[in-house]
Design a protein around this motif. Structure first.
Motif, PDB file in Angstrom:
ATOM      1  N   VAL A 297       5.094  -1.471   1.927  1.00 33.60           N
ATOM      2  CA  VAL A 297       5.984  -1.352   3.087  1.00 33.60           C
ATOM      3  C   VAL A 297       5.487  -2.313   4.158  1.00 33.60           C
ATOM      4  O   VAL A 297       6.229  -3.116   4.699  1.00 33.60           O
ATOM      5  CB  VAL A 297       6.012   0.094   3.623  1.00 33.60           C
ATOM      6  N   ILE A 298       4.204  -2.222   4.436  1.00 32.96           N
ATOM      7  CA  ILE A 298       3.563  -3.176   5.333  1.00 32.96           C
ATOM      8  C   ILE A 298       3.092  -4.330   4.457  1.00 32.96           C
ATOM      9  O   ILE A 298       2.333  -4.114   3.508  1.00 32.96           O
ATOM     10  CB  ILE A 298       2.344  -2.534   6.023  1.00 32.96           C
ATOM     11  N   PRO A 299       3.523  -5.553   4.744  1.00 26.69           N
ATOM     12  CA  PRO A 299       3.131  -6.656   3.866  1.00 26.69           C
ATOM     13  C   PRO A 299       1.634  -6.943   3.957  1.00 26.69           C
ATOM     14  O   PRO A 299       1.062  -6.874   5.041  1.00 26.69           O
ATOM     15  CB  PRO A 299       3.962  -7.839   4.382  1.00 26.69           C
ATOM     16  N   GLY A 300       1.027  -7.217   2.827  1.00 31.80           N
ATOM     17  CA  GLY A 300      -0.347  -7.709   2.838  1.00 31.80           C
ATOM     18  C   GLY A 300      -1.414  -6.716   2.417  1.00 31.80           C
ATOM     19  O   GLY A 300      -2.559  -7.109   2.212  1.00 31.80           O
ATOM     20  N   ILE A 301      -1.064  -5.430   2.291  1.00 33.67           N
ATOM     21  CA  ILE A 301      -2.116  -4.460   1.975  1.00 33.67           C
ATOM     22  C   ILE A 301      -2.700  -4.732   0.588  1.00 33.67           C
ATOM     23  O   ILE A 301      -3.913  -4.712   0.392  1.00 33.67           O
ATOM     24  CB  ILE A 301      -1.590  -3.011   2.070  1.00 33.67           C
ATOM     25  N   ARG A 302      -1.835  -5.021  -0.377  1.00 31.85           N
ATOM     26  CA  ARG A 302      -2.320  -5.331  -1.723  1.00 31.85           C
ATOM     27  C   ARG A 302      -3.239  -6.548  -1.692  1.00 31.85           C
ATOM     28  O   ARG A 302      -4.305  -6.555  -2.308  1.00 31.85           O
ATOM     29  CB  ARG A 302      -1.146  -5.611  -2.653  1.00 31.85           C
ATOM     30  N   GLU A 303      -2.815  -7.587  -0.961  1.00 32.89           N
ATOM     31  CA  GLU A 303      -3.624  -8.800  -0.886  1.00 32.89           C
ATOM     32  C   GLU A 303      -4.983  -8.505  -0.257  1.00 32.89           C
ATOM     33  O   GLU A 303      -6.013  -9.013  -0.689  1.00 32.89           O
ATOM     34  CB  GLU A 303      -2.903  -9.878  -0.061  1.00 32.89           C
ATOM     35  N   PHE A 308     -10.746  -7.967  -0.764  1.00 33.97           N
ATOM     36  CA  PHE A 308     -11.957  -7.190  -0.474  1.00 33.97           C
ATOM     37  C   PHE A 308     -12.723  -6.892  -1.755  1.00 33.97           C
ATOM     38  O   PHE A 308     -13.951  -6.934  -1.799  1.00 33.97           O
ATOM     39  CB  PHE A 308     -11.592  -5.869   0.226  1.00 33.97           C
ATOM     40  N   THR A 309     -11.974  -6.580  -2.844  1.00 28.38           N
ATOM     41  CA  THR A 309     -12.642  -6.169  -4.077  1.00 28.38           C
ATOM     42  C   THR A 309     -12.934  -7.341  -5.006  1.00 28.38           C
ATOM     43  O   THR A 309     -13.339  -7.126  -6.139  1.00 28.38           O
ATOM     44  CB  THR A 309     -11.785  -5.136  -4.826  1.00 28.38           C
ATOM     45  N   SER A 310     -12.719  -8.577  -4.526  1.00 27.48           N
ATOM     46  CA  SER A 310     -13.036  -9.719  -5.381  1.00 27.48           C
ATOM     47  C   SER A 310     -14.530 -10.002  -5.326  1.00 27.48           C
ATOM     48  O   SER A 310     -15.197  -9.695  -4.338  1.00 27.48           O
ATOM     49  CB  SER A 310     -12.255 -10.949  -4.912  1.00 27.48           C
ATOM     50  N   ASP A 311     -15.051 -10.584  -6.380  1.00 24.60           N
ATOM     51  CA  ASP A 311     -16.482 -10.851  -6.437  1.00 24.60           C
ATOM     52  C   ASP A 311     -16.939 -11.831  -5.364  1.00 24.60           C
ATOM     53  O   ASP A 311     -18.042 -11.730  -4.869  1.00 24.60           O
ATOM     54  CB  ASP A 311     -16.845 -11.378  -7.831  1.00 24.60           C
ATOM     55  N   LYS A 312     -16.057 -12.758  -4.994  1.00 21.69           N
ATOM     56  CA  LYS A 312     -16.491 -13.725  -3.973  1.00 21.69           C
ATOM     57  C   LYS A 312     -16.612 -13.061  -2.599  1.00 21.69           C
ATOM     58  O   LYS A 312     -17.245 -13.593  -1.706  1.00 21.69           O
ATOM     59  CB  LYS A 312     -15.570 -14.943  -3.940  1.00 21.69           C
ATOM     60  N   ASP A 339      -9.857   0.960  -9.272  1.00 24.04           N
ATOM     61  CA  ASP A 339      -9.171   1.960  -8.445  1.00 24.04           C
ATOM     62  C   ASP A 339      -8.229   1.289  -7.447  1.00 24.04           C
ATOM     63  O   ASP A 339      -7.129   1.768  -7.186  1.00 24.04           O
ATOM     64  CB  ASP A 339     -10.188   2.784  -7.657  1.00 24.04           C
ATOM     65  N   ALA A 340      -8.700   0.165  -6.894  1.00 24.19           N
ATOM     66  CA  ALA A 340      -7.891  -0.526  -5.896  1.00 24.19           C
ATOM     67  C   ALA A 340      -6.617  -1.071  -6.509  1.00 24.19           C
ATOM     68  O   ALA A 340      -5.542  -1.010  -5.910  1.00 24.19           O
ATOM     69  CB  ALA A 340      -8.698  -1.659  -5.265  1.00 24.19           C
ATOM     70  N   GLN A 341      -6.749  -1.611  -7.717  1.00 28.47           N
ATOM     71  CA  GLN A 341      -5.559  -2.172  -8.368  1.00 28.47           C
ATOM     72  C   GLN A 341      -4.544  -1.077  -8.697  1.00 28.47           C
ATOM     73  O   GLN A 341      -3.341  -1.262  -8.526  1.00 28.47           O
ATOM     74  CB  GLN A 341      -5.962  -2.911  -9.658  1.00 28.47           C
ATOM     75  N   GLN A 342      -5.080   0.082  -9.148  1.00 32.55           N
ATOM     76  CA  GLN A 342      -4.160   1.171  -9.522  1.00 32.55           C
ATOM     77  C   GLN A 342      -3.784   2.047  -8.339  1.00 32.55           C
ATOM     78  O   GLN A 342      -2.986   2.970  -8.490  1.00 32.55           O
ATOM     79  CB  GLN A 342      -4.817   2.057 -10.582  1.00 32.55           C
ATOM     80  N   LEU A 343      -4.409   1.817  -7.193  1.00 33.81           N
ATOM     81  CA  LEU A 343      -4.199   2.662  -6.014  1.00 33.81           C
ATOM     82  C   LEU A 343      -4.447   4.138  -6.346  1.00 33.81           C
ATOM     83  O   LEU A 343      -3.606   4.998  -6.129  1.00 33.81           O
ATOM     84  CB  LEU A 343      -2.789   2.475  -5.457  1.00 33.81           C
ATOM     85  N   LYS A 344      -5.623   4.393  -6.908  1.00 39.20           N
ATOM     86  CA  LYS A 344      -5.961   5.754  -7.333  1.00 39.20           C
ATOM     87  C   LYS A 344      -6.116   6.661  -6.104  1.00 39.20           C
ATOM     88  O   LYS A 344      -6.884   6.374  -5.183  1.00 39.20           O
ATOM     89  CB  LYS A 344      -7.265   5.717  -8.125  1.00 39.20           C
TER      90      LYS A 344
END
Lengths: 352, 437
Positions: A297-303, A308-312, A339-344
Motif C-alpha cells: 500500500v505504501i510504496p517501498g516497504i518490500r524494497e 536491509f536483509t541483503s548481505d551487503k 521471513d522478510a520475503q514471506q512476510l511471516k
C-alpha cells in the motif's frame, strides 16, 4: 490591502491541501522508534532512496517505547509503517497493537549492539565482572558481612568492591532512565550480576518487587552520573577525566578508539569479534517491526526489507557492520531474510 | 550665601559644604566601583559569548570544506551501455560503484586481497558513484571516454586531511590504517588530493555519510515552516493587537484576556508541541513531520510575543494623532487604519521579526510533532516530511561519526548567521522607520 488578500488565499489553499492530503495517501515509508537502531536504519533508508528510485523513508528517533506507542495506534497512512526497537516488543505492547487492529506484524531481528564500559585512553585498563559492576552501581547491595539482607550501597571506591580493582573513586557516566541503553545496561549487567547472590535469585520468583528494587535500581548518591542521551558528550567527558567510566553503545567506542578504550567485562574485551561471537556478554539484539497490512500500500516497504536483509547491508562485511552494528550468525540471517520475503507474521508467543 | 562664605571665621557651626566635600571622595569611589562592576559584567558576558562563538567557529570552519581525490575514471562502454543505445534508463541503472572501484584499483594496481581492497575502496565516499551517475545523466557522450575526475573522499580520509584524526597515534587506536595513510601520501605527492569548498553542504539533504550530509533540506524545511508561521501569526497577531488596543472596551473580560496573553508568552514551548500533537495531528489528522503543522505550532508559540509587541507599538503612537484625525472627521476605523497603524507598523515588524527568529531557533515543540526525523529528500512543499535547522544540529550532535562534529558546528554557524541577519533587519527597520515624538 492586497497583501492581506494574498495571505488569505495562501491560508485557504493550505487548508484545502490538508483535506487533499488526508484522502490521498503517503508515498514514502514512515519509520519511528529506537535511537539505537536509528543510525543503522537511516543508512539503509538512504540506500533505498538513492538506488531504487523510490522516495527515501522518513525515520523519526522517538525511542523504543515511544515508537511502539505510535506504531500500535492503528492501521492507515497516518500511522507509521515500521517501528525500530532495541529490545523485543513487550506482551503489553503486542496486545495494544492487536486491540487497535494492528494484527499482522512481521518481526525482524537485524543484529546486535554491544554496550560498553569505557574509560580514557590514558587510564589503565579495567577488568571487571558483572557482579562487581552491580555492587558498584546498585542503590542497595547485599550486606558486605554476608548476612542475607540488603543495605544501602556503602562502596566509595572500586577497591572497596573488590580488592583486585583500582583504588579510585567510583564514577560512572551513563544514560538516563529514558534511554534504551540504560534499560539494556540494567538488564544485562545489573540483573545478571545481582543473580550471582543466591538469596536475591530466590527472591525473583516469590517477591518480584523486592527483586526489582534489589537488582534494577541504580544508585543516586553521585557515583552514577546521568550524563544525558548524548553519547558524544560522555566520550568527551571521559577524555577529560581519567578516573571516570562511561556507559554507551559500541558504535561510539568504534568511532572514538583514539580517545577511549573499552573495559574487559567477564574476561572479554568489547571488540567487534567478541560481541559477534557472543564472548562479550553485554550485548542486546536489535529489532524492527513491520505492519503487513501496509506492505504494497505504501510504496517501498518490500524494497526496504530486501535491502536491509541483503548481505551487503547486514552481512559480516556489510555497510551496517561498518557503522558499528554487530551482525547475526549466518544461519539466523538466512532465517530472518526468508521471513522478510514471506512476510511471516509473528504470533506473540514467548513475549513478556 | 553668607553661610557659604569661608571668610566668616569663627563660626563654630559645621557647614554643609564641608560635609559634602568630605564625602566626595567616598562617593566618587563608589561610583567608580559601580562602573567597574558594570564593565566587568559586560566583559564577562562578552567573554562567554566570544568563547562560544570562537569554539563553534574553530570547530566548524572546516565543515565548509571537503577533501576530493583525483582519480582517472574510465566510463567503460561495456559496463555502462553494452548495447550502445544511450538509453537514459539503462544509463541511470548501470553499476557506477564498479567504475569507482575499478578506477581506484587502476590507481594502485599492486593492491590485492579482500580486506586491503575494501580499505582502498573505502577511501572514496559512497557518494562518488552518484557523482558519476549525475555526470553521465547530464552528458551521455561521456560514455566510452576516460577522464581525470575529482571524487569525493570518505569522511575518514577527510578527517585525516583536516587533522582531526591524528597520524601520530598508534595504528590500532585510529580509524585509518597505516596502509590508507600510505596511499594517501602517494596521492598527495601526485597532487591528487585537494580540499575545496563544500557546496554540497548547502544543497544536500541529511545523510548518514558525513561527507554527503547537507543542510539544504533543513533550510528548506525551516523556510516552509516559517512561511506558514508568518502567514498565520502576523495577520492574527496584528488584528488582535489593534482590536484589543483601539476598539475593545476596558472591562473584566479584556483584562482577563490580557493577563492570559501575557501568561501564554511565558508558557514553555514544549506545551505548544503537545497541543499540536493532540489537536492538529490526532484530532484533525494532519500529517506528522510536515512544515504546515510545524508552522501552525510555532505560530501559536509566537502569537503572544507579536500581540504584546504590537500593543506596545500602538500605545507609543501619541493620542494627538488620533484626536487630530477624529477632529477632521475621520471615523474610528479610518483613524486606526490610515494613521495609527502605519505609524505603529515599524514597531510591529520588529516584534514580528524577533518572534520569527525565536521560532527559527526552536526545537522542543517540534519533537512532539515528529519533525525530529531523518529526512534525505529536500522538501518541496508544505506537506513533505521535513526537518528544521536546529533539529538537524541536534541530530548531528548525536551521531557517532567523528566528521559530524564539524558538520554540527558548521550548521550552527549557518543558523547563527540567519539569526543575526534577522535581528539586524529588525534593528534596521526600527532605526529607519521609527518616529520620535
Amino acid at each position: 490591502m492586497l497583501s492581506k488578500t494574498l495571505k488569505l488565499t495562501v491560508l485557504a489553499t493550505a487548508v484545502a491541501a490538508t483535506g487533499a492530503y488526508a484522502s490521498a495517501g503517503r508515498d514514502y515509508i514512515s519509520i519511528v522508534g529506537s535511537s539505537t537502531v536509528y543510525p543503522f536504519a537511516t543508512v539503509v533508508a538512504e540506500k533505498v532512496g538513492k538506488a531504487k528510485g523510490i522516495k527515501t523513508p522518513k525515520i523519526e528517533s522517538t525511542g523504543t517505547g515511544g515508537g511502539m506507542k505510535l506504531f500500535c495506534n492503528g492501521i492507515g497512512v497516518e500511522h507509521p509503517d515500521i517501528s525500530n526497537a532495541s529490545r523485543r516488543i513487550k506482551q503489553g505492547e503486542f496486545e495494544t497493537c492487536q486491540k487497535n487492529g494492528v494484527t499482522n506484524i512481521v518481526e525482524m531481528k537485524v543484529g546486535y549492539d554491544g554496550i560498553v564500559l569505557a574509560n580514557a585512553k590514558a587510564a589503565p585498563l579495567m577488568k571487571i565482572s558483572r557482579k562487581d559492576l552491580y555492587l558498584a552501581l546498585s542503590k542497595e547491595v547485599p550486606d558486605p558481612t554476608g548476612a542475607p539482607k540488603m543495605v544501602p550501597n556503602p562502596y566509595k571506591t572500586w577497591k572497596d568492591v573488590s580488592k583486585d580493582l583500582p583504588d579510585t573513586k567510583i564514577e560512572v557516566l551513563g544514560p538516563p532512565p529514558t534511554s534504551g541503553t540504560r534499560d539494556a545496561f540494567v538488564e544485562l549487567v545489573m540483573e545478571e550480576g545481582c543473580k550471582k547472590f543466591d538469596f536475591i535469585k530466590a527472591m525473583e520468583k516469590e517477591n518480584k518487587d523486592g527483586f526489582k528494587k534489589a537488582c534494577m535500581t541504580v544508585r543516586e548518591d553521585g557515583a552514577y552520573v546521568e550524563a544525558g542521551e548524548n553519547d558524544n558528550l560522555i566520550v568527551q567527558k571521559l577524555a577529560a577525566n581519567k578516573n571516570a567510566f562511561g556507559v554507551f553503545g559500541f558504535s561510539f567506542l568504534d568511532q572514538n578508539a583514539d580517545k577511549v578504550k573499552g573495559s574487559e567485562v567477564e574476561g572479554a574485551l568489547p571488540t567487534f569479534e567478541n560481541i559477534a561471537a557472543g564472548a562479550y556478554k553485554v550485548s542486546r539484539p536489535l529489532y524492527f517491526y513491520v505492519k503487513k497490512a501496509h506492505v504494497d500500500v505504501i510504496p517501498g516497504i518490500r524494497e526496504y526489507l530486501t535491502e536491509f536483509t541483503s548481505d551487503k547491508a547486514w552481512g559480516k562485511d556489510g555497510y551496517l557492520a561498518e557503522k558499528g552494528m554487530i551482525p547475526m550468525p549466518e544461519a539466523e540471517r538466512k532465517q530472518f531474510a526468508a521471513d522478510a520475503q514471506q512476510l511471516k507474521v509473528m504470533t506473540g508467543e514467548g513475549l513478556h | 550665601m553668607s553661610d557659604d562664605n569661608p571668610s566668616s571665621a569663627g563660626a563654630p557651626r559645621r557647614r554643609t559644604i564641608d560635609a559634602v566635600r568630605a564625602s566626595l571622595p567616598r562617593r566618587y569611589a563608589k561610583e567608580r566601583r559601580f562602573r567597574l562592576t558594570g564593565r566587568l559584567a559586560v566583559l564577562t558576558g562578552l567573554a562567554f559569548v566570544g568563547s562560544l562563538f570562537l569554539s563553534i567557529i574553530l570547530n566548524g570552519y572546516t565543515g565548509f570544506e571537503q577533501t576530493y581525490l583525483k582519480v582517472q575514471v574510465t566510463f567503460d562502454q561495456e559496463a555502462l551501455d553494452p548495447e550502445g543505445r544511450r538509453d537514459p534508463a539503462a544509463l541511470a541503472g548501470a553499476d557506477y560503484a564498479a567504475l569507482v572501484k575499478r578506477a581506484m584499483q587502476a590507481a594502485f594496481p599492486d593492491v590485492s586481497g579482500r580486506s586491503e581492497l575494501r580499505e582502498l575502496f573505502g577511501m572514496v565516499s559512497s557518494g562518488a558513484e552518484y557523482q558519476l551517475q549525475d555526470m553521465v545523466k547530464a552528458d551521455p557522450s561521456l560514455v566510452g571516454t576516460t577522464r581525470d575526475l575529482w571524487l569525493i573522499a570518505s569522511d575518514d580520509v577527510d578527517m585525516v586531511m583536516k587533522g582531526h584524526i591524528d597520524r601520530r597515534v598508534p595504528e590500532d587506536q585510529r580509524r585509518v590504517s597505516d596502509r590508507v595513510l600510505g596511499w594517501l601520501d602517494v596521492l598527495e605527492k601526485k597532487g591528487a588530493v585537494d580540499t575545496r569548498f563544500n557546496w554540497r553542504f548547502f544543497t544536500n539533504g541529511d545523510s548518514r555519510e558525513p561527507e554527503l550530509a547537507g543542510i539544504g533540506g533543513a533550510v528548506m524545511g525551516s523556510f516552509y515552516t516559517l512561511l506558514v508561521c508568518l502567514v498565520i501569526s502576523f495577520p492574527i497577531g496584528v488584528a488582535a493587537a489593534v482590536y484589543l488596543e483601539e476598539f475593545a472596551p476596558k472591562n473584566r473580560l479584556t483584562d482577563l484576556i490580557e493577563v492570559n496573553i501575557n501568561n501564554l508568552a511565558a508558557v514553555p514551548s514544549i506545551v505548544f508541541g503537545l497541543l499540536g500533537l493532540a489537536v492538529l495531528i490526532n484530532f484533525f489528522g494532519m500529517p506528522r513531520s510536515a512544515p504546515v503543522v510545524g508552522g501552525l505550532v510555532l505560530a501559536l508559540m509566537v502569537l503572544p510575543t507579536i500581540i504584546i509587541a504590537g500593543r506596545a507599538a500602538l500605545k507609543s503612537v501619541p493620542p494627538s494623532i488620533r484626536e487630530a484625525a477624529l477632529g477632521v472627521g475621520a471615523s474610528k476605523m479610518q483613524t486606526v487604519f490610515h494613521h495609527v497603524l502605519p505609524l505603529a507598523m515599524p514597531g510591529m515588524m520588529t516584534g514580528m521579526i524577533i518572534g520569527m527568529a525565536h521560532a527559527l531557533g526552536e526545537t522542543a515543540p517540534l519533537l512532539m510533532i515528529g519533525m525530529v526525523a531523518f529526512v534525505v529528500d529536500v522538501p518541496k512543499g508544505f506537506f513533505d516530511p521535513s526537518t528544521l535547522l536546529p533539529v538537524q544540529i541536534y541530530l548531528w550532535a548525536d551521531s557517532p561519526e567523528r566528521a559530524f562534529v564539524e558538520k554540527t558546528a558548521a550548521a550552527i554557524i549557518v543558523l547563527l548567521a540567519f539569526l543575526i541577519a534577522m535581528n539586524a533587519l529588525a534593528v534596521y527597520l526600527r532605526k529607519r522607520f521609527e518616529r520620535r515624538w
